[in-house]
Design an enzyme around this catalytic site. Sequence first.
Site, PDB file in Angstrom:
ATOM      1  N   GLU A 137       0.865  -1.179   0.000  1.00  0.00           N
ATOM      2  CA  GLU A 137       0.000   0.000   0.000  1.00  0.00           C
ATOM      3  C   GLU A 137       0.895   1.220   0.000  1.00  0.00           C
ATOM      4  OE1 GLU A 137      -0.894  -1.856   3.146  1.00  0.00           O
ATOM      5  OE2 GLU A 137      -2.660  -2.901   2.427  1.00  0.00           O
ATOM      6  N   TYR A 170       7.005   2.301  -8.455  1.00  0.00           N
ATOM      7  CA  TYR A 170       6.425   0.954  -8.444  1.00  0.00           C
ATOM      8  C   TYR A 170       5.886   0.563  -9.819  1.00  0.00           C
ATOM      9  CZ  TYR A 170       6.876   1.177  -3.355  1.00  0.00           C
ATOM     10  OH  TYR A 170       7.370   1.288  -2.083  1.00  0.00           O
TER      11      TYR A 170
END
Length: 149
Positions: A104, A116
């Site tokens: 998260e 990411y």
Amino acid sequence: MAVTFEPLSERHLSSVWHIEKLAHTHPWAKKSIYDLGNRFQCHHVMLLDGQVVGYFYAQNVVGEVSLLNIAVSPEYQGQRLGFQLAEFFCAYCQSQQAESIWLEVRESNYRAIKLYHKLGFSDVDTRPHYYPVAGGREDAVIMSYYLAD
């Protein structure tokens, strides 16, 4: 300057705790940083010429790895060390035959989300009001990366 990685151990904890307080607006509790007793842990530190400059905390439970916490010391940010740390994390997961990685990230952390995505993570969902912020809460973006088919 030589970058190396090694499993996080007790000798790294004071450096990790110092970085944790500087790198996060809402740092983990010291007790959480110092807790190395989980049998599923796969925590590592990033060393630059032998000095701790970054770390990650993760758990590998039956091939599903959860990235719990990751940081690079603010004085070393902007030098691609965060990318190197995240890249090492993914390679480490693969070397451990993990099937997937989950994490998260704050929806406002655009740099991390971009990093990411660059590593191959996909947005999965959001967790409403997950992270504390000054005067309220902010959503988390749930991301995953599948290593095996």
